[in-house]
Structures are given as C-alpha cells and as structure tokens.
Design a protein around this motif. Sequence first.
Motif, PDB file in Angstrom:
ATOM      1  N   ASN A  74       0.841  -1.192   0.000  1.00  0.00           N
ATOM      2  CA  ASN A  74       0.000   0.000   0.000  1.00  0.00           C
ATOM      3  C   ASN A  74       0.875   1.240   0.000  1.00  0.00           C
ATOM      4  OD1 ASN A  74      -2.322  -1.637   0.252  1.00  0.00           O
ATOM      5  ND2 ASN A  74      -2.072  -1.700   2.454  1.00  0.00           N
ATOM      6  N   HIS A  75       0.335   2.332  -0.525  1.00  0.00           N
ATOM      7  CA  HIS A  75       1.066   3.598  -0.644  1.00  0.00           C
ATOM      8  C   HIS A  75       0.064   4.711  -0.393  1.00  0.00           C
ATOM      9  CE1 HIS A  75       4.160   5.925  -3.339  1.00  0.00           C
ATOM     10  NE2 HIS A  75       3.643   6.727  -2.429  1.00  0.00           N
ATOM     11  N   SER A  76       0.359   5.586   0.572  1.00  0.00           N
ATOM     12  CA  SER A  76      -0.533   6.715   0.834  1.00  0.00           C
ATOM     13  C   SER A  76       0.237   8.027   0.740  1.00  0.00           C
ATOM     14  CB  SER A  76      -1.198   6.591   2.213  1.00  0.00           C
ATOM     15  OG  SER A  76      -0.263   6.802   3.252  1.00  0.00           O
ATOM     16  N   LEU A  77      -0.494   9.076   0.453  1.00  0.00           N
ATOM     17  CA  LEU A  77       0.020  10.444   0.406  1.00  0.00           C
ATOM     18  C   LEU A  77      -0.782  11.256   1.404  1.00  0.00           C
ATOM     19  CD1 LEU A  77       1.700  12.754  -0.961  1.00  0.00           C
ATOM     20  CD2 LEU A  77      -0.228  13.005  -2.546  1.00  0.00           C
ATOM     21  N   SER A  78      -0.090  12.018   2.261  1.00  0.00           N
ATOM     22  CA  SER A  78      -0.776  12.805   3.283  1.00  0.00           C
ATOM     23  C   SER A  78      -0.175  14.192   3.396  1.00  0.00           C
ATOM     24  CB  SER A  78      -0.663  12.122   4.654  1.00  0.00           C
ATOM     25  OG  SER A  78      -1.269  10.859   4.645  1.00  0.00           O
ATOM     26  N   SER A  79      -1.043  15.156   3.693  1.00  0.00           N
ATOM     27  CA  SER A  79      -0.614  16.517   4.000  1.00  0.00           C
ATOM     28  C   SER A  79      -0.184  16.591   5.459  1.00  0.00           C
ATOM     29  CB  SER A  79      -1.775  17.495   3.784  1.00  0.00           C
ATOM     30  OG  SER A  79      -2.226  17.435   2.461  1.00  0.00           O
ATOM     31  N   LYS A  80       0.539  17.629   5.811  1.00  0.00           N
ATOM     32  CA  LYS A  80       0.941  17.856   7.197  1.00  0.00           C
ATOM     33  C   LYS A  80      -0.308  17.942   8.066  1.00  0.00           C
ATOM     34  CE  LYS A  80       3.733  20.986  10.021  1.00  0.00           C
ATOM     35  NZ  LYS A  80       4.625  22.160   9.976  1.00  0.00           N
ATOM     36  N   GLY A  81      -0.285  17.205   9.186  1.00  0.00           N
ATOM     37  CA  GLY A  81      -1.396  17.228  10.140  1.00  0.00           C
ATOM     38  C   GLY A  81      -2.417  16.129   9.936  1.00  0.00           C
ATOM     39  N   VAL A  82      -2.305  15.342   8.870  1.00  0.00           N
ATOM     40  CA  VAL A  82      -3.223  14.218   8.676  1.00  0.00           C
ATOM     41  C   VAL A  82      -2.845  13.118   9.655  1.00  0.00           C
ATOM     42  CG1 VAL A  82      -3.921  12.363   7.095  1.00  0.00           C
ATOM     43  CG2 VAL A  82      -3.759  14.730   6.269  1.00  0.00           C
ATOM     44  N   LEU A  83      -3.834  12.655  10.404  1.00  0.00           N
ATOM     45  CA  LEU A  83      -3.641  11.562  11.345  1.00  0.00           C
ATOM     46  C   LEU A  83      -4.478  10.383  10.868  1.00  0.00           C
ATOM     47  CD1 LEU A  83      -3.388  11.875  15.153  1.00  0.00           C
ATOM     48  CD2 LEU A  83      -4.497   9.917  14.122  1.00  0.00           C
ATOM     49  N   ARG A  84      -3.819   9.264  10.641  1.00  0.00           N
ATOM     50  CA  ARG A  84      -4.491   8.055  10.172  1.00  0.00           C
ATOM     51  C   ARG A  84      -4.335   6.964  11.231  1.00  0.00           C
ATOM     52  NH1 ARG A  84      -5.380   8.467   4.444  1.00  0.00           N
ATOM     53  NH2 ARG A  84      -4.134  10.143   3.505  1.00  0.00           N
ATOM     54  N   GLY A  85      -5.463   6.454  11.724  1.00  0.00           N
ATOM     55  CA  GLY A  85      -5.406   5.350  12.679  1.00  0.00           C
ATOM     56  C   GLY A  85      -6.079   5.695  13.991  1.00  0.00           C
ATOM     57  N   ILE A  86      -6.010   4.793  14.797  1.00  0.00           N
ATOM     58  CA  ILE A  86      -5.235   3.575  14.992  1.00  0.00           C
ATOM     59  C   ILE A  86      -6.050   2.415  14.389  1.00  0.00           C
ATOM     60  CG2 ILE A  86      -4.238   2.009  16.674  1.00  0.00           C
ATOM     61  CD1 ILE A  86      -2.868   4.752  16.770  1.00  0.00           C
ATOM     62  N   HIS A  87      -5.540   1.792  13.320  1.00  0.00           N
ATOM     63  CA  HIS A  87      -6.275   0.779  12.579  1.00  0.00           C
ATOM     64  C   HIS A  87      -5.753  -0.626  12.882  1.00  0.00           C
ATOM     65  CE1 HIS A  87      -6.759   4.222   9.470  1.00  0.00           C
ATOM     66  NE2 HIS A  87      -7.707   4.276  10.383  1.00  0.00           N
ATOM     67  N   PHE A  88      -6.662  -1.589  12.793  1.00  0.00           N
ATOM     68  CA  PHE A  88      -6.307  -3.004  12.899  1.00  0.00           C
ATOM     69  C   PHE A  88      -7.462  -3.839  12.366  1.00  0.00           C
ATOM     70  CE2 PHE A  88      -8.523  -1.942  16.745  1.00  0.00           C
ATOM     71  CZ  PHE A  88      -9.192  -3.087  17.162  1.00  0.00           C
ATOM     72  N   GLN A  89      -7.180  -5.090  12.062  1.00  0.00           N
ATOM     73  CA  GLN A  89      -8.201  -6.031  11.618  1.00  0.00           C
ATOM     74  C   GLN A  89      -8.293  -7.165  12.627  1.00  0.00           C
ATOM     75  OE1 GLN A  89      -7.755  -5.549   6.782  1.00  0.00           O
ATOM     76  NE2 GLN A  89      -7.354  -7.544   7.632  1.00  0.00           N
ATOM     77  N   ASN A  90      -9.507  -7.453  13.077  1.00  0.00           N
ATOM     78  CA  ASN A  90      -9.753  -8.590  13.947  1.00  0.00           C
ATOM     79  C   ASN A  90     -11.167  -9.078  13.701  1.00  0.00           C
ATOM     80  OD1 ASN A  90      -9.613 -10.573  15.850  1.00  0.00           O
ATOM     81  ND2 ASN A  90      -9.719  -9.214  17.607  1.00  0.00           N
ATOM     82  N   PRO A  91     -11.308 -10.284  13.116  1.00  0.00           N
ATOM     83  CA  PRO A  91     -10.279 -11.265  12.772  1.00  0.00           C
ATOM     84  C   PRO A  91      -9.484 -10.842  11.530  1.00  0.00           C
ATOM     85  CG  PRO A  91     -12.423 -12.038  12.030  1.00  0.00           C
ATOM     86  CD  PRO A  91     -12.654 -10.735  12.771  1.00  0.00           C
ATOM     87  N   ASN A  92      -8.701 -11.771  11.026  1.00  0.00           N
ATOM     88  CA  ASN A  92      -7.858 -11.551   9.840  1.00  0.00           C
ATOM     89  C   ASN A  92      -6.818 -10.462  10.054  1.00  0.00           C
ATOM     90  OD1 ASN A  92      -9.408 -13.509   8.393  1.00  0.00           O
ATOM     91  ND2 ASN A  92     -10.963 -11.941   8.081  1.00  0.00           N
ATOM     92  N   PRO A  93      -6.004 -10.570  11.123  1.00  0.00           N
ATOM     93  CA  PRO A  93      -5.013  -9.525  11.408  1.00  0.00           C
ATOM     94  C   PRO A  93      -3.943  -9.415  10.327  1.00  0.00           C
ATOM     95  CG  PRO A  93      -4.609 -11.446  12.769  1.00  0.00           C
ATOM     96  CD  PRO A  93      -5.909 -11.702  12.048  1.00  0.00           C
ATOM     97  N   GLN A  94      -3.417  -8.219  10.197  1.00  0.00           N
ATOM     98  CA  GLN A  94      -2.332  -7.954   9.255  1.00  0.00           C
ATOM     99  C   GLN A  94      -1.069  -7.597  10.024  1.00  0.00           C
ATOM    100  OE1 GLN A  94      -4.211  -4.571   7.220  1.00  0.00           O
ATOM    101  NE2 GLN A  94      -4.012  -5.719   5.308  1.00  0.00           N
ATOM    102  N   GLY A  95       0.056  -8.127   9.580  1.00  0.00           N
ATOM    103  CA  GLY A  95       1.347  -7.586   9.965  1.00  0.00           C
ATOM    104  C   GLY A  95       1.718  -6.557   8.916  1.00  0.00           C
ATOM    105  N   LYS A  96       2.452  -5.522   9.317  1.00  0.00           N
ATOM    106  CA  LYS A  96       2.808  -4.463   8.364  1.00  0.00           C
ATOM    107  C   LYS A  96       4.273  -4.074   8.535  1.00  0.00           C
ATOM    108  CE  LYS A  96      -1.825  -2.469   8.591  1.00  0.00           C
ATOM    109  NZ  LYS A  96      -2.619  -1.309   9.048  1.00  0.00           N
TER     110      LYS A  96
END
Length: 181
Positions: A48-70
């Motif tokens: 995955n690839h994201s682009l963000s401006s200053k001050g963008v806060l993404r998260g706190i994300h997770f998957q349960n079930p089907n967890p992802q390592g990153k």
Amino acid sequence: MRFSPLNIPGPVLIEPTVFGDERGFFLESWNARRFAEAGLDWTFVQDNHSLSSKGVLRGIHFQNPNPQGKLVRVVSGAVWDVVVDLRRSAASFGQWFGVELSADNKAMLWVPPGFGHGFLSLEDGTQFLYKCTADYDPSSEQTLKWNDPDVAIAWPIEGLDVQLSEKDRNGKLLHSIKAYA
C-alpha cells in the motif's frame, strides 16, 4: 541492516544500511533471508502507498479477525508512527510505542499482527509505504480512538491542524474494541 526490538514485545525498528555518494543513495528495504534471520519470517501479500498533507492523522487501525502484519516506511516527508499492543493476554496490552519515520532517516517499523497502527504526517507531501501479510478485509477492520485517554499516546500535535477521517474520528475506546486474545 540493524533490527532493534522495542520496549513492547513484537514490533521491531529496522534501520537499513544506506550506501550513498554524489549520485544519491541505495538501500535494501526488504530481503527475505535477512528478515527471517532476524525472526521476521513473513510472506507479504499486499503493498500500500498513501500520500498525506501535514497534520493528517491516520489510525489507529487493525483487523480482527484476519489480522495484518505491516512493514512500514516513509519515502517522502516524515511521520510520527505509533503501534499499540491490542493483545489482551499480553502484559503490554494497551501500551504504545512511537517513533519518527522519515525519508531522511530511512528507518522502517515492523508492526506484527495483534497491534494497532497509526501515524501523524509531519510534513506536506508525505508518502507512506507498507507491506501487509494479509489482504485488506473491510469486514474485519476496526479503529481504536487515536486520543483514547487510557492509551494516552503522546502525539506531537501542538500547533498542528489535525485532520481526521470520519472513521478515525469515530474510533472506539480501548475497553470497547474487539481486541485479540
């Protein structure tokens, strides 16, 4: 490549060896053998690839079930990157770790399954890359509230106009999420 375990068992800070000269630099961002030797023997199925401006806060994300390592890194700009232990059986449940990842320091962070992940963009034009061990599954996706007082993440937000998605604004508190066993 240097692999440094953190104060919470599981996540690992990875600092690649950078070879630079007047032309620029070269680094190895992924090597299956070296990662396996460091105990990170994972198969990645999605980038995955994201682009963000200053001050963008993404998260706190997770998957349960089907967890992802990153495996996460920044190729342009900088972020304050955060992991939260969401394994109820762990002594470190609810604890967090934060680190600045940037195009300048070239550091990477391994976020194992069982952890929530988020970041705050510290610069305009920040490009964030992450390799995932499982496919994105919208039916498993959850969001821990970024400013949950029980987790108390020390975000460097002073003077920033923090921008959140609706999903992130409506994240759940630690005591009400579907955490891992």
